[in-house]
Write a protein that holds these residues in place. Structure first.
Motif, PDB file in Angstrom:
ATOM      1  N   ILE A  25      -2.102   1.153   8.528  1.00  0.00           N
ATOM      2  CA  ILE A  25      -2.044  -0.320   8.549  1.00  0.00           C
ATOM      3  C   ILE A  25      -0.989  -0.781   9.562  1.00  0.00           C
ATOM      4  CG2 ILE A  25      -1.529  -2.391   7.164  1.00  0.00           C
ATOM      5  CD1 ILE A  25      -2.608  -0.846   4.701  1.00  0.00           C
TER       6      ILE A  25
ATOM      7  N   TRP B  37     -10.306   5.536   7.375  1.00  0.00           N
ATOM      8  CA  TRP B  37      -9.036   6.280   7.256  1.00  0.00           C
ATOM      9  C   TRP B  37      -9.126   7.373   6.195  1.00  0.00           C
ATOM     10  CZ3 TRP B  37      -6.010   1.032   7.036  1.00  0.00           C
ATOM     11  CH2 TRP B  37      -5.821   0.549   8.343  1.00  0.00           C
ATOM     12  N   VAL B  38      -9.662   7.024   5.019  1.00  0.00           N
ATOM     13  CA  VAL B  38      -9.683   8.028   3.952  1.00  0.00           C
ATOM     14  C   VAL B  38     -10.681   9.151   4.266  1.00  0.00           C
ATOM     15  CG1 VAL B  38      -8.776   6.553   2.111  1.00  0.00           C
ATOM     16  CG2 VAL B  38     -11.245   6.628   2.475  1.00  0.00           C
TER      17      VAL B  38
ATOM     18  N   VAL C  10       0.856  -1.202   0.000  1.00  0.00           N
ATOM     19  CA  VAL C  10       0.000   0.000   0.000  1.00  0.00           C
ATOM     20  C   VAL C  10       0.891   1.251   0.000  1.00  0.00           C
ATOM     21  CG1 VAL C  10      -1.747   1.302   1.280  1.00  0.00           C
ATOM     22  CG2 VAL C  10      -2.004  -1.161   1.014  1.00  0.00           C
TER      23      VAL C  10
ATOM     24  N   ALA D  38      -8.026  -4.204   8.287  1.00  0.00           N
ATOM     25  CA  ALA D  38      -7.400  -3.075   7.566  1.00  0.00           C
ATOM     26  C   ALA D  38      -8.204  -2.718   6.325  1.00  0.00           C
ATOM     27  CB  ALA D  38      -5.962  -3.426   7.177  1.00  0.00           C
ATOM     28  N   LEU D  39      -8.693  -3.743   5.627  1.00  0.00           N
ATOM     29  CA  LEU D  39      -9.431  -3.409   4.400  1.00  0.00           C
ATOM     30  C   LEU D  39     -10.741  -2.724   4.750  1.00  0.00           C
ATOM     31  CD1 LEU D  39     -11.847  -5.094   2.691  1.00  0.00           C
ATOM     32  CD2 LEU D  39     -10.193  -6.911   2.868  1.00  0.00           C
TER      33      LEU D  39
ATOM     34  N   VAL E 201      -7.402  -2.010  -1.953  1.00  0.00           N
ATOM     35  CA  VAL E 201      -6.914  -2.666  -0.742  1.00  0.00           C
ATOM     36  C   VAL E 201      -7.412  -4.118  -0.609  1.00  0.00           C
ATOM     37  CG1 VAL E 201      -7.004  -2.580   1.797  1.00  0.00           C
ATOM     38  CG2 VAL E 201      -6.233  -0.595   0.521  1.00  0.00           C
TER      39      VAL E 201
ATOM     40  N   THR F 271     -10.115   0.997   5.929  1.00  0.00           N
ATOM     41  CA  THR F 271      -9.657   1.927   4.897  1.00  0.00           C
ATOM     42  C   THR F 271     -10.708   3.016   4.641  1.00  0.00           C
ATOM     43  OG1 THR F 271      -8.306   0.217   3.919  1.00  0.00           O
ATOM     44  CG2 THR F 271      -8.833   2.065   2.494  1.00  0.00           C
TER      45      THR F 271
ATOM     46  N   VAL G 130      -2.114   5.851   4.606  1.00  0.00           N
ATOM     47  CA  VAL G 130      -2.869   4.626   4.895  1.00  0.00           C
ATOM     48  C   VAL G 130      -1.915   3.475   5.230  1.00  0.00           C
ATOM     49  CG1 VAL G 130      -4.450   2.904   3.872  1.00  0.00           C
ATOM     50  CG2 VAL G 130      -4.983   5.335   3.745  1.00  0.00           C
TER      51      VAL G 130
ATOM     52  N   LEU H  22      -8.064   3.626  -3.063  1.00  0.00           N
ATOM     53  CA  LEU H  22      -7.682   2.837  -1.888  1.00  0.00           C
ATOM     54  C   LEU H  22      -8.772   1.829  -1.534  1.00  0.00           C
ATOM     55  CD1 LEU H  22      -5.835   5.630   0.010  1.00  0.00           C
ATOM     56  CD2 LEU H  22      -4.998   3.288  -0.104  1.00  0.00           C
ATOM     57  N   ILE H  23     -10.024   2.299  -1.475  1.00  0.00           N
ATOM     58  CA  ILE H  23     -11.128   1.387  -1.114  1.00  0.00           C
ATOM     59  C   ILE H  23     -11.233   0.264  -2.142  1.00  0.00           C
ATOM     60  CG2 ILE H  23     -13.672   1.276  -0.898  1.00  0.00           C
ATOM     61  CD1 ILE H  23     -13.434   4.114   0.414  1.00  0.00           C
TER      62      ILE H  23
END
Ligand code: CMC
Length: 426
Positions: free
Chosen positions: A257, A393-394, A138, A386-387, A169, A390, A253, A165-166
């Motif tokens: 992680i 996070w964004v 990533v 983590a996925l 990931v 995401t 990101v 990212l979405i």
């Protein structure tokens, strides 16, 4: 935000500080002016510090309530798909059907990683932990999307990065596992949903089809929804802190992680299963409960307790119901590890130590059990977290940059080292 004052009296000097009140939750004393009075606040672990204001997620740990953009998690988990939640977190409202169609189309279009990324995977040892691979891969995406494609102050660029990212990931997470197994990478397929796609990339091979089971893909979708965001946890704060310097979002990101990987945070679901494996049989539960209560022993009951929830974790209630659905569907009710988990939960919830300290099972206690039932290997549990996270996070990264009062994060410290001294002649 309405402002009333608090008074701080320190060494005979009076300082007036504004009180900040959000739309919900208890108030905060705005100490941001203290540095000009050469005073600092000391709050290790930020237990009493609100680092930012945010309109994304609200948690009331006393009541056991979790709201995303005002919507209760129970209703979101029942009525929405994960991508609805991802859209909601970033944009502030749930998508209407036209917006949803456009959003899903865009996520599908971006789900294929750059072909060159395959080579980055191949630099890792086969036995590398999937989270180690994810941090690296990533992070390496920042080398693919930068300069003209990625200006953090451009809202369209931020939106595109968030969608990339979405979208990518899950592919990266599934490939981290495939790589560790020496299996060829399976590519995302447009006809599958977000959750089905991940399961397909995890479990199918070029010569064997993965048979989708709606109970399983629905349970996986629930895991994603329940882990999508949780306000200022360690990994989200990390993403905000890294992003506060204007860093590339893929690097931010990757830092999130890394933070999530620790056993006190996202690693708890993996640690819970490891602990159950160690306990092995019901006869040994009391020995482990005793160890968890012993101050001289560093052992803690994994999947129990939470910094914010001092009541039931609402996500854990939903995950527990999902856990039962999955165990019934797969005929695993009598599986020894699941029986052990339920017995451990019962004993801990009746134990005075856990009752007094308000230590309840958190979402990771059950999510680990559900993932095991779905056939997801322990080493992938945190990668799934983590996925899911995401999306949060964004959304937080975008909100932080949109806020014109945001500053680079730069905490202070209490210095406890040597006093000034001369270097001797050597
Ligand atoms: N087992 C035994 N004792 C515990 C546990 C536990 N799991 N959790 C907290 N305690 C005790 C702790 O020893 C302390 O006792 P005392 O007041 O006598 O010193 C008291 O309860 C308060 O705990 P704390 O460590 O001050 O609370 P914290 O807010 O710093 O820690 C926590 C929260 C989640 C790190 C902690 O409960 C823990 O280590 N739990 C196990 C790991 C885990 O399940 N983590 C997943 C969290 S949920 C997923 C996420 O949102 O990331």
């Amino acid at each position: 935000m309405a402002k009333i004052k608090a008074k701080l009296i320190i060494q005979g000097k009076e300082i007036e500080l504004p009180i900040v009140q959000g739309s919900m939750g208890y108030p905060a004393i705005d100490v941001s002016s203290l540095h000009s009075n050469t005073i600092k606040t000391f709050d290790p672990g930020f237990s009493s510090t609100a680092e930012c204001s945010s309109s994304i997620t609200f948690v009331d740990g006393g009541k056991g309530e979790l709201l995303h953009r005002g919507h209760p998690i129970e209703q979101l988990a029942e009525k929405c798909e994960y991508l609805d939640i991802a859209y909601l977190l970033f944009n502030g409202e749930l998508p209407n059907s036209r917006e949803k169609t456009g959003y899903i189309k865009s996520i599908k279009e971006h789900s294929l990683p750059h072909d060159q990324l395959n080579n980055i995977f191949r630099g890792f040892r086969r036995d590398a932990h999937p989270m180690a691979v994810m941090v690296g891969v990533v992070g390496s995406m920042s080398a693919f999307y930068f300069d003209e494609n990625m200006k953090v102050n451009n809202q369209n660029h931020r939106k595109l990065s968030a969608q990339r990212l979405i979208a990518k990931v899950p592919t990266i997470a599934a490939w981290s596992y495939a790589y560790s197994q020496g299996r060829p990478f399976v590519y995302p397929k447009d006809e599958l949903s977000y959750s089905e796609n991940f399961l397909n990339m995890m479990f199918s091979t070029p010569n064997t089809k993965y048979l989708q089971n709606p109970v399983i893909s629905k349970a996986f979708e629930k895991i994603l929804i329940l882990h999508a965001d949780h306000e200022q946890n360690a990994s989200t704060s990390t993403v905000r802190l890294v992003g506060s310097s204007g860093a590339n979002p893929f690097a931010c990101v990757a830092a999130g992680i890394a933070s999530l990987w620790g056993p006190a945070h996202g690693g708890a679901n993996e640690a819970t299963l490891k602990m159950l494996g160690e306990i092995r049989n019901e006869g040994r539960i009391n020995e482990y409960i005793k160890r968890a209560k012993d101050k001289t022993d560093s052992f803690r009951l994994m999947g129990f307790g939470h910094r914010i929830y001092k009541n039931k974790d609402p996500r854990a209630i939903i995950m527990k119901a999902t856990c039962h659905e999955v165990l019934d569907e797969l005929g695993l009710r009598n599986d020894p590890i699941f029986k052990l988990a339920l017995k451990l939960e019962k004993i801990a919830l009746e134990d005075e130590y856990f009752v007094k300290k308000k230590l309840y099972p958190n979402v990771d206690f059950y999510s680990g059990i559900v993932m095991k039932a779905l056939g997801i290997p322990n080493s992938m549990f945190t990668a799934v977290f983590a996925l899911a996270r995401t999306a949060g996070w964004v959304a937080h990264w975008n909100e932080m940059i949109l806020n014109e009062n945001s500053k680079i994060g730069r905490p202070r410290q209490i210095y406890t080292g040597k006093l000034r001294r001369d270097v001797p002649n050597l």
